[in-house]
Scaffold this active site. Structure first.
Site, short mmCIF file in Angstrom:
data_model
loop_
_atom_site.label_atom_id
_atom_site.label_comp_id
_atom_site.label_asym_id
_atom_site.label_seq_id
_atom_site.Cartn_x
_atom_site.Cartn_y
_atom_site.Cartn_z
N HIS A 19 0.81 -1.21 0.00
CA HIS A 19 0.00 0.00 0.00
C HIS A 19 0.85 1.27 0.00
O HIS A 19 0.31 2.37 -0.12
CB HIS A 19 -0.91 -0.01 1.23
CG HIS A 19 -2.32 0.39 0.95
ND1 HIS A 19 -2.88 0.42 -0.32
CD2 HIS A 19 -3.32 0.78 1.79
CE1 HIS A 19 -4.15 0.80 -0.23
NE2 HIS A 19 -4.44 1.02 1.03
N ASN A 66 -6.89 6.47 3.95
CA ASN A 66 -8.29 6.77 3.68
C ASN A 66 -8.63 8.25 3.76
O ASN A 66 -9.71 8.67 3.33
CB ASN A 66 -9.19 6.00 4.65
CG ASN A 66 -9.16 4.50 4.40
OD1 ASN A 66 -8.42 4.02 3.55
ND2 ASN A 66 -9.96 3.77 5.14
N ASP A 91 -0.67 2.63 -5.33
CA ASP A 91 -0.64 1.20 -5.65
C ASP A 91 -1.93 0.77 -6.31
O ASP A 91 -3.00 1.36 -6.09
CB ASP A 91 -0.44 0.40 -4.36
CG ASP A 91 -1.55 0.65 -3.36
OD1 ASP A 91 -2.40 -0.24 -3.17
OD2 ASP A 91 -1.60 1.75 -2.76
#
Length: 198
Positions: A19, A66, A91
């Protein structure tokens, strides 16, 4: 001036995870062009410098993935960055590990960091570079897959994508997104067919 943002999670806990490919690209650019990404502002680490004669701001949001859009929006507003000079790097599970895809616009797909960026900016009209991480064997394991530690052999493959993405940033700044798309998207597609090596 270009605003170049890599998406990821704070590296104290999430370095060497799938990530964090966006952060890895920022780190590679920072190393190559001697840009120190050691300042803090707008919930992000950032540094300023020059790539191919153009002033750039390299940014790594520290909000966790997020909420990445919060930091991006602050930088865009403060520095009055035009959409054409905004690059977001992240990613992508739909791209083969070690490969990249460049797009000049489009929706965020399933990527929560990109959902946040698009939501905060209220536009999809900016260039993005997707760094391939591939799909997990079992889709139910997606969270562990993207934030879990990457073994050495796979990490080497992922870093090829990081290198391609850093080169793509240079190409976009030098010759524009269309040229970069023709160069890298074509090359990566051909690689998948085994027709060329790189």
């Amino acid at each position: 001036m270009y605003l170049i943002v890599g998406l990821g999670n704070p590296e104290t806990d999430y370095a060497r995870t799938r990530h964090n490919m966006g952060f890895d690209v920022i780190n590679k650019l920072a190393e190559k062009f001697d840009i120190k990404v050691n300042k803090s502002k707008f919930k992000a680490e950032y540094g300023t410098g020059t790539i191919n004669g153009e002033k750039v701001i390299l940014v790594k949001p520290q909000t966790f993935m997020n909420l990445s859009g919060e930091a991006v929006q602050e930088f865009v507003n403060f520095y009055k960055i035009e959409n054409k000079n905004l690059l977001i790097i992240y990613d992508d599970i739909d791209t083969v590990p070690g490969k990249i895809r460049i797009r000049k616009a489009g929706g965020p797909g399933t990527h929560n960091g990109m959902k946040s960026v698009v939501g905060c900016l209220n536009t999809t009209d900016f260039t993005r570079i997707r760094v391939g991480i591939g799909m997990p064997k079992f889709k139910d394991d997606l969270i562990n897959y993207v934030i879990g530690h990457v073994p050495d052999d796979e990490f080497e493959v992922l870093q090829k994508g990081v290198s391609h993405a850093a080169e793509a940033v240079e190409e976009i700044i030098k010759n524009g997104a269309d040229v970069a798309m023709n160069k890298f998207n074509w090359a990566e597609g051909m690689l998948n067919e085994g027709n060329i090596s790189k």
